[in-house]
Design a protein around this motif. Structure first.
Motif, PDB file in Angstrom:
ATOM      1  N   UNK A   1      14.871   1.083 -27.521  1.00  8.35           N
ATOM      2  CA  UNK A   1      14.929   1.952 -26.851  1.00  8.35           C
ATOM      3  C   UNK A   1      14.651   2.740 -26.048  1.00  8.35           C
TER       4      UNK A   1
ATOM      5  N   UNK B   1      14.727   6.361 -25.390  1.00  2.34           N
ATOM      6  CA  UNK B   1      15.164   8.196 -26.157  1.00  2.34           C
ATOM      7  C   UNK B   1      14.937   9.154 -25.322  1.00  2.34           C
TER       8      UNK B   1
ATOM      9  N   UNK C   1      14.517  13.350 -25.928  1.00  2.00           N
ATOM     10  CA  UNK C   1      14.316  14.519 -26.453  1.00  2.00           C
ATOM     11  C   UNK C   1      14.013  15.680 -25.730  1.00  2.00           C
TER      12      UNK C   1
ATOM     13  N   UNK D   1      11.184   3.078 -28.459  1.00  2.00           N
ATOM     14  CA  UNK D   1      11.009   3.036 -29.845  1.00  2.00           C
ATOM     15  C   UNK D   1      12.033   1.947 -30.164  1.00  2.00           C
TER      16      UNK D   1
ATOM     17  N   UNK E   1      13.961  -1.181 -31.899  1.00  2.00           N
ATOM     18  CA  UNK E   1      15.540  -1.009 -32.827  1.00  2.00           C
ATOM     19  C   UNK E   1      16.005  -0.855 -33.795  1.00  2.00           C
ATOM     20  N   UNK E   2      14.584  -1.884 -34.591  1.00  2.00           N
ATOM     21  CA  UNK E   2      14.634  -2.255 -35.905  1.00  2.00           C
ATOM     22  C   UNK E   2      13.610  -1.643 -36.225  1.00  2.00           C
ATOM     23  N   UNK E   3      14.020  -1.933 -38.452  1.00  2.00           N
ATOM     24  CA  UNK E   3      12.181  -1.433 -38.854  1.00  2.00           C
ATOM     25  C   UNK E   3      12.787  -0.198 -38.969  1.00  2.00           C
TER      26      UNK E   3
ATOM     27  N   UNK F   1      19.960   6.613 -39.619  1.00  2.00           N
ATOM     28  CA  UNK F   1      19.290   5.007 -39.720  1.00  2.00           C
ATOM     29  C   UNK F   1      17.691   5.074 -39.358  1.00  2.00           C
ATOM     30  N   UNK F   2      17.033   4.022 -39.781  1.00  3.59           N
ATOM     31  CA  UNK F   2      15.665   3.846 -38.883  1.00  3.59           C
ATOM     32  C   UNK F   2      15.762   3.346 -37.563  1.00  3.59           C
ATOM     33  N   UNK F   3      16.751   2.724 -37.481  1.00  7.36           N
ATOM     34  CA  UNK F   3      16.647   1.543 -35.758  1.00  7.36           C
ATOM     35  C   UNK F   3      17.659   1.614 -35.365  1.00  7.36           C
ATOM     36  N   UNK F   4      18.313   1.275 -33.874  1.00  9.49           N
ATOM     37  CA  UNK F   4      20.025   0.362 -33.907  1.00  9.49           C
ATOM     38  C   UNK F   4      20.558   1.763 -33.692  1.00  9.49           C
ATOM     39  N   UNK F   5      22.179   1.652 -33.159  1.00  9.63           N
ATOM     40  CA  UNK F   5      22.684   2.810 -33.316  1.00  9.63           C
ATOM     41  C   UNK F   5      22.473   3.703 -34.533  1.00  9.63           C
ATOM     42  N   UNK F   6      22.996   5.272 -34.119  1.00 10.02           N
ATOM     43  CA  UNK F   6      22.725   5.980 -34.870  1.00 10.02           C
ATOM     44  C   UNK F   6      21.068   6.163 -35.842  1.00 10.02           C
ATOM     45  N   UNK F   7      20.120   6.216 -34.729  1.00 10.16           N
ATOM     46  CA  UNK F   7      19.029   6.485 -35.162  1.00 10.16           C
ATOM     47  C   UNK F   7      18.388   7.430 -35.131  1.00 10.16           C
ATOM     48  N   UNK F   8      18.932   8.093 -33.911  1.00  7.21           N
ATOM     49  CA  UNK F   8      18.830   9.680 -33.596  1.00  7.21           C
ATOM     50  C   UNK F   8      18.244  10.054 -34.773  1.00  7.21           C
ATOM     51  N   UNK F   9      17.254  10.694 -34.776  1.00  6.13           N
ATOM     52  CA  UNK F   9      16.971  11.754 -36.147  1.00  6.13           C
ATOM     53  C   UNK F   9      16.461  13.729 -34.566  1.00  6.13           C
TER      54      UNK F   9
END
Lengths: 111, 116
Positions: free
Chosen positions: A32, A34, A36, A91, A93-95, B97-105
Motif C-alpha cells: 500500500x 500511505x 502521513x 507498506x 499489506x499483510x502480516x 489491524x496490522x495489514x490491509x484495510x483498517x491497518x492505519x496507525x
C-alpha cells in the motif's frame, strides 16, 4: 518495503491546491501507499492510503499512477494549518508491517 | 473522535534512572506501537505489540527497553537505565489491524523525554 522518493520541500499559496509527489518505482503488488504528516514535532497524523485505485477522504485525495510507480497527494484547498512535513510510505499489506518514515516533504503554505 | 493519549507530555530524568512512558490506545484497537524521534531526525520504529506479546522490534529496542499492557487500557514503554542518547520524542500508536484495510496507525502527541 519499497523505498520512496519525495522532494525535500514545496511551497503553496493559501487556498490553492497542494500537489505532493512521491516516487515508489520498486513497489510490489501487495504494498500500500500511505501518507502521513507531522506538524512541528507533533505526532504523525494519518492522512490517506491506497493500493491501486485513487482514494479520497475529507482531508485529501490520493492519485496512484496505473503502473503504481508514483503517486500524488492532493490537498485541494491548502490552509496555513497544512504547513507540515508530509511522508509517503510504502507498506506491505499483510502480516506485521510497520511504518518506515523517511525525510518527507516540508510543505510551506503561505498567505 | 477517538485518539491515542500519552502521559506525561514532557519528562526530565537523570541518566541511569528508570522511566515509564504511558499510553492509552484507541479502545477497539488491537495493535500497539512505539516510535521515537530524536530532535531533527526521522521518526524511527521501536516495537509493535499484539496479543500481549512483542510482534516485531527494531535494533534500537534492546534489553534496556520493555513494553507492557498492564490492564485493558494502558500500554507502557519502560527504559530501565536511561542514557543521554535516549533523549527524544516518544510516540505511541495503535491500529485496528496490522495489514490491509483498517491497518492505519493513529499516533499520540508524544512524550518528550530529556535525559540529563
Amino acid at each position: 518495503d519499497a523505498k520512496t522518493t519525495q522532494p525535500p520541500s514545496m511551497d503553496c499559496a493559501e487556498g490553492r491546491a497542494a500537489n505532493l509527489p512521491c516516487n515508489h518505482s520498486t513497489i510490489s503488488g501487495n504494498e500500500y501507499v500511505y501518507w502521513y504528516r507531522q506538524i512541528h514535532s507533533q505526532g504523525p497524523q494519518y492522512i490517506i492510503h491506497g493500493l491501486k485505485n485513487n482514494e479520497t477522504n475529507e482531508m485529501a485525495s490520493l492519485i496512484i499512477t496505473e503502473d503504481r510507480k508514483s503517486s500524488t497527494l492532493i490537498l485541494p484547498h491548502a490552509t496555513l494549518r497544512d504547513t507540515a512535513v508530509y511522508y509517503c510510505i510504502v507498506r506491505v499489506a499483510t502480516g506485521y508491517s510497520t511504518l518506515t518514515f523517511g525525510k518527507g516533504t516540508m510543505l510551506l503554505v503561505s498567505p | 473522535e477517538p485518539e491515542v493519549t500519552q502521559t506525561p507530555s514532557h519528562q526530565v530524568t537523570q541518566m541511569g534512572q528508570e522511566v515509564i512512558l504511558r499510553c492509552v490506545p484507541i479502545s477497539n484497537h488491537l495493535y500497539f506501537y512505539w516510535y521515537r524521534q530524536i530532535l531533527g531526525q526521522k521518526v524511527e520504529f521501536l516495537v509493535s505489540f499484539y496479543n500481549n506479546e512483542i510482534s516485531e522490534k527494531s535494533e534500537i529496542f534492546d534489553d534496556q527497553f520493555s513494553v507492557e499492557r498492564p490492564d485493558g487500557s494502558n500500554f507502557t514503554l519502560k527504559i530501565r537505565s536511561t542514557k543521554l542518547e535516549d533523549s527524544a520524542m516518544y510516540f505511541c500508536a495503535s491500529s485496528e489491524k496490522s495489514g490491509g484495510a483498517r491497518a492505519e496507525a493513529f499516533f499520540g502527541q508524544g512524550t518528550r523525554l530529556t535525559v540529563v
